[in-house]
Scaffold this motif. Structure first.
Motif, PDB file in Angstrom:
ATOM      1  N   ALA A  49       0.819  -1.215   0.000  1.00  0.00           N
ATOM      2  CA  ALA A  49       0.000   0.000   0.000  1.00  0.00           C
ATOM      3  C   ALA A  49       0.854   1.266   0.000  1.00  0.00           C
ATOM      4  O   ALA A  49       2.023   1.244   0.416  1.00  0.00           O
ATOM      5  CB  ALA A  49      -0.915   0.001   1.215  1.00  0.00           C
ATOM      6  N   VAL A  50       0.284   2.344  -0.484  1.00  0.00           N
ATOM      7  CA  VAL A  50       0.936   3.647  -0.427  1.00  0.00           C
ATOM      8  C   VAL A  50       1.152   4.021   1.040  1.00  0.00           C
ATOM      9  O   VAL A  50       0.237   3.896   1.856  1.00  0.00           O
ATOM     10  CB  VAL A  50       0.049   4.713  -1.112  1.00  0.00           C
ATOM     11  CG1 VAL A  50       0.653   6.102  -0.956  1.00  0.00           C
ATOM     12  CG2 VAL A  50      -0.146   4.386  -2.584  1.00  0.00           C
ATOM     13  N   LYS A  51       2.376   4.443   1.365  1.00  0.00           N
ATOM     14  CA  LYS A  51       2.670   4.812   2.758  1.00  0.00           C
ATOM     15  C   LYS A  51       2.069   6.186   3.039  1.00  0.00           C
ATOM     16  O   LYS A  51       2.373   7.146   2.331  1.00  0.00           O
ATOM     17  CB  LYS A  51       4.191   4.824   2.949  1.00  0.00           C
ATOM     18  CG  LYS A  51       4.626   4.884   4.393  1.00  0.00           C
ATOM     19  CD  LYS A  51       6.136   4.704   4.493  1.00  0.00           C
ATOM     20  CE  LYS A  51       6.602   4.905   5.926  1.00  0.00           C
ATOM     21  NZ  LYS A  51       8.076   4.927   6.000  1.00  0.00           N
ATOM     22  N   GLU A  52       1.236   6.276   4.048  1.00  0.00           N
ATOM     23  CA  GLU A  52       0.511   7.514   4.315  1.00  0.00           C
ATOM     24  C   GLU A  52       1.101   8.284   5.503  1.00  0.00           C
ATOM     25  O   GLU A  52       1.515   7.673   6.485  1.00  0.00           O
ATOM     26  CB  GLU A  52      -0.960   7.187   4.603  1.00  0.00           C
ATOM     27  CG  GLU A  52      -1.654   6.511   3.440  1.00  0.00           C
ATOM     28  CD  GLU A  52      -2.920   5.766   3.823  1.00  0.00           C
ATOM     29  OE1 GLU A  52      -3.749   5.536   2.939  1.00  0.00           O
ATOM     30  OE2 GLU A  52      -3.071   5.403   5.006  1.00  0.00           O
ATOM     31  N   HIS A  53       1.124   9.594   5.343  1.00  0.00           N
ATOM     32  CA  HIS A  53       1.611  10.458   6.418  1.00  0.00           C
ATOM     33  C   HIS A  53       0.629  11.602   6.625  1.00  0.00           C
ATOM     34  O   HIS A  53       0.100  12.142   5.654  1.00  0.00           O
ATOM     35  CB  HIS A  53       2.954  11.111   6.047  1.00  0.00           C
ATOM     36  CG  HIS A  53       4.015  10.158   5.593  1.00  0.00           C
ATOM     37  ND1 HIS A  53       4.858   9.519   6.459  1.00  0.00           N
ATOM     38  CD2 HIS A  53       4.364   9.743   4.345  1.00  0.00           C
ATOM     39  CE1 HIS A  53       5.711   8.765   5.763  1.00  0.00           C
ATOM     40  NE2 HIS A  53       5.424   8.881   4.478  1.00  0.00           N
ATOM     41  N   LEU A  54       0.460  11.992   7.867  1.00  0.00           N
ATOM     42  CA  LEU A  54      -0.400  13.137   8.174  1.00  0.00           C
ATOM     43  C   LEU A  54       0.460  14.347   8.531  1.00  0.00           C
ATOM     44  O   LEU A  54       1.382  14.256   9.345  1.00  0.00           O
ATOM     45  CB  LEU A  54      -1.321  12.795   9.358  1.00  0.00           C
ATOM     46  CG  LEU A  54      -2.134  13.942   9.954  1.00  0.00           C
ATOM     47  CD1 LEU A  54      -3.126  14.509   8.946  1.00  0.00           C
ATOM     48  CD2 LEU A  54      -2.875  13.470  11.205  1.00  0.00           C
ATOM     49  N   LEU A  55       0.163  15.475   7.873  1.00  0.00           N
ATOM     50  CA  LEU A  55       0.824  16.724   8.248  1.00  0.00           C
ATOM     51  C   LEU A  55      -0.274  17.725   8.624  1.00  0.00           C
ATOM     52  O   LEU A  55      -1.099  18.095   7.789  1.00  0.00           O
ATOM     53  CB  LEU A  55       1.664  17.267   7.087  1.00  0.00           C
ATOM     54  CG  LEU A  55       2.476  18.522   7.432  1.00  0.00           C
ATOM     55  CD1 LEU A  55       3.659  18.159   8.334  1.00  0.00           C
ATOM     56  CD2 LEU A  55       2.991  19.216   6.179  1.00  0.00           C
ATOM     57  N   VAL A  56      -0.282  18.133   9.879  1.00  0.00           N
ATOM     58  CA  VAL A  56      -1.268  19.117  10.326  1.00  0.00           C
ATOM     59  C   VAL A  56      -0.649  20.500  10.165  1.00  0.00           C
ATOM     60  O   VAL A  56       0.448  20.757  10.683  1.00  0.00           O
ATOM     61  CB  VAL A  56      -1.684  18.864  11.790  1.00  0.00           C
ATOM     62  CG1 VAL A  56      -2.691  19.914  12.246  1.00  0.00           C
ATOM     63  CG2 VAL A  56      -2.272  17.465  11.945  1.00  0.00           C
ATOM     64  N   THR A  57      -1.310  21.359   9.405  1.00  0.00           N
ATOM     65  CA  THR A  57      -0.753  22.693   9.163  1.00  0.00           C
ATOM     66  C   THR A  57      -1.676  23.775   9.713  1.00  0.00           C
ATOM     67  O   THR A  57      -2.829  23.511  10.051  1.00  0.00           O
ATOM     68  CB  THR A  57      -0.542  22.936   7.656  1.00  0.00           C
ATOM     69  OG1 THR A  57      -1.781  22.746   6.985  1.00  0.00           O
ATOM     70  CG2 THR A  57       0.469  21.981   7.074  1.00  0.00           C
ATOM     71  N   ARG A  58      -1.161  24.991   9.771  1.00  0.00           N
ATOM     72  CA  ARG A  58      -1.889  26.164  10.286  1.00  0.00           C
ATOM     73  C   ARG A  58      -2.372  25.918  11.712  1.00  0.00           C
ATOM     74  O   ARG A  58      -3.503  26.235  12.061  1.00  0.00           O
ATOM     75  CB  ARG A  58      -3.054  26.526   9.363  1.00  0.00           C
ATOM     76  CG  ARG A  58      -2.640  26.644   7.908  1.00  0.00           C
ATOM     77  CD  ARG A  58      -3.636  27.387   7.096  1.00  0.00           C
ATOM     78  NE  ARG A  58      -3.729  28.770   7.570  1.00  0.00           N
ATOM     79  CZ  ARG A  58      -4.344  29.737   6.894  1.00  0.00           C
ATOM     80  NH1 ARG A  58      -4.921  29.448   5.739  1.00  0.00           N
ATOM     81  NH2 ARG A  58      -4.393  30.942   7.363  1.00  0.00           N
ATOM     82  N   TYR A  59      -1.489  25.352  12.500  1.00  0.00           N
ATOM     83  CA  TYR A  59      -1.845  24.936  13.859  1.00  0.00           C
ATOM     84  C   TYR A  59      -1.602  26.073  14.841  1.00  0.00           C
ATOM     85  O   TYR A  59      -0.560  26.717  14.822  1.00  0.00           O
ATOM     86  CB  TYR A  59      -0.964  23.742  14.235  1.00  0.00           C
ATOM     87  CG  TYR A  59      -1.434  22.986  15.439  1.00  0.00           C
ATOM     88  CD1 TYR A  59      -2.583  22.196  15.368  1.00  0.00           C
ATOM     89  CD2 TYR A  59      -0.746  23.032  16.644  1.00  0.00           C
ATOM     90  CE1 TYR A  59      -3.021  21.485  16.462  1.00  0.00           C
ATOM     91  CE2 TYR A  59      -1.172  22.312  17.745  1.00  0.00           C
ATOM     92  CZ  TYR A  59      -2.307  21.539  17.642  1.00  0.00           C
ATOM     93  OH  TYR A  59      -2.742  20.824  18.722  1.00  0.00           O
ATOM     94  N   SER A  60      -2.599  26.291  15.684  1.00  0.00           N
ATOM     95  CA  SER A  60      -2.477  27.363  16.666  1.00  0.00           C
ATOM     96  C   SER A  60      -2.620  26.797  18.081  1.00  0.00           C
ATOM     97  O   SER A  60      -3.729  26.557  18.548  1.00  0.00           O
ATOM     98  CB  SER A  60      -3.554  28.420  16.402  1.00  0.00           C
ATOM     99  OG  SER A  60      -3.599  29.336  17.458  1.00  0.00           O
TER     100      SER A  60
END
Lengths: 270, 88
Positions: free
Chosen positions: A172-183
């Motif tokens: 499977a495609v390796k998935e990554h989460l990037l959370v942006t605009r975080y306050s």
């Protein structure tokens, strides 16, 4: 060669900012990297990378055989080893064919590239599907906000069904989460989803958290990828994210809110 | 919100409301992807064909819908028969 798609479903969450910073970060580490804009008709990566005046040929020209790849690749002015392949501004999305994109990627591999970063357009239409079709890994960019998180989940479903890896039954495609605009302050006040909430909802490994920052606008104003904004939280957070992508263990930064001290409150400043 | 709630901060924070809503909608959309009932139009066509053998019905007189209720699905078939006297 590894192909990484930067995707999100929703627009305006920071895909292009992330593609530019991430590709620059890989190049700064010495990897020969190409970053491709898949947003045919609405290209913007060239502006964020600061190479808009050097665009002669684009992805669609190469696919149609109107230019060769070496003519179309623009050498980045900030980092060695980094090349930009812009999207076409005039054609429509049908100009992107699966065979054409595959041919370009194969050629990049022959040219000795280590990484190709595919900057996906928003939505789930042809451009977005083409950007993720050949991906080995996917970075899903999500803002801590309801519509972005829902769209991220939706695009994950598409990665899991429409990528070449999924269709051919490969790993499977390796998935990554990037959370942006975080306050962190708004999270502390209970008015913004925490990165843990987003992570729990989407259930894919967390690659990083990029803080909300005025530096991102300053970077795009001048056409400098945000990772080069030395001394800023955003640049450091992107450096951390690149390090984690390369397998290094780096603790999260810029996710906790520190109450300003009495002096800071009296005199202001940063 | 009462004054006491205001004083003690009893009001639910919006971030947790967001999380709850997302948990529900994401779970629903994920489960929907696995068993999408795209056979409904065809089912409707075939039902019309069968019923037309015996009674005169219009396409619009037969409605087929699928609803999810908790853990089970309900297939609802609604057939409006023509008024007495008009039947074949």
């Amino acid at each position: 060669m590894r192909i990484i798609v930067v995707t999100s479903g929703k627009g305006g969450v920071g895909k292009t900012t992330t593609s530019a910073a991430f590709a620059s970060g890989l190049a700064l580490r010495g990897f020969k990297t190409a970053v491709i804009d898949f947003d045919v008709g609405l290209r913007n990566l060239d502006l964020i990378m600061g190479c808009e005046r050097r665009v002669v040929y684009d992805l669609v020209n190469v696919i149609n055989g109107e230019a060769n790849l070496t003519q179309a690749l623009i050498k980045d002015k900030h980092a060695e080893n980094l090349f930009v392949l812009p999207a076409s501004q005039t054609r429509d999305k049908d100009a992107l064919t699966e065979e054409g994109v595959e041919k370009v990627l194969k050629e990049l591999e022959h040219m000795g590239f280590d990484y190709v970063v595919c900057d996906s357009p928003a939505g789930i239409e042809r451009g977005a599907v083409m950007a993720l079709t050949f991906a080995d890994e996917a970075i899903v960019v999500s803002n801590p906000e309801v519509s972005s998180v829902r769209d991220s989940d939706r695009i994950l479903g598409i990665v899991q069904s429409k990528s070449r890896r999924a269709k051919e039954g490969n790993e499977a495609v390796k998935e990554h989460l990037l959370v942006t605009r975080y306050s962190p302050k708004r999270v502390e006040d209970g008015e913004m989803l925490s990165y843990k909430d987003v992570h729990e909802l989407l259930r894919i490994p967390l690659l990083g958290v990029i803080p909300e920052s005025e530096v991102v606008l300053q970077a795009s104003n001048q056409g400098t990828p945000a990772i080069h904004m030395n001394g800023s939280d955003v640049a450091d957070a992107y450096q951390d994210m690149v390090a984690r992508f390369l397998g290094e263990e780096v603790p999260l930064r810029f996710v906790d809110y520190e109450k300003p001290g009495i002096l800071k409150r009296l005199f202001g400043g940063k | 919100m009462s004054l006491l709630d205001l004083l003690f901060g009893q009001k639910q924070k919006t971030a947790s409301v967001a999380k709850e809503r997302l948990q529900l909608i994401i779970a629903r959309e994920r489960s929907g992807e696995q068993s999408s009932p795209d056979f409904l139009p065809q089912l409707q066509q075939e039902l019309i064909a069968v019923i037309s053998k015996y009674v005169k019905v219009n396409q619009d007189d037969i409605k087929v819908s699928l609803e999810k209720k908790n853990n089970f699905e309900v297939l609802e078939v609604n057939i409006v028969l023509p008024e007495v006297g008009q039947a074949r």
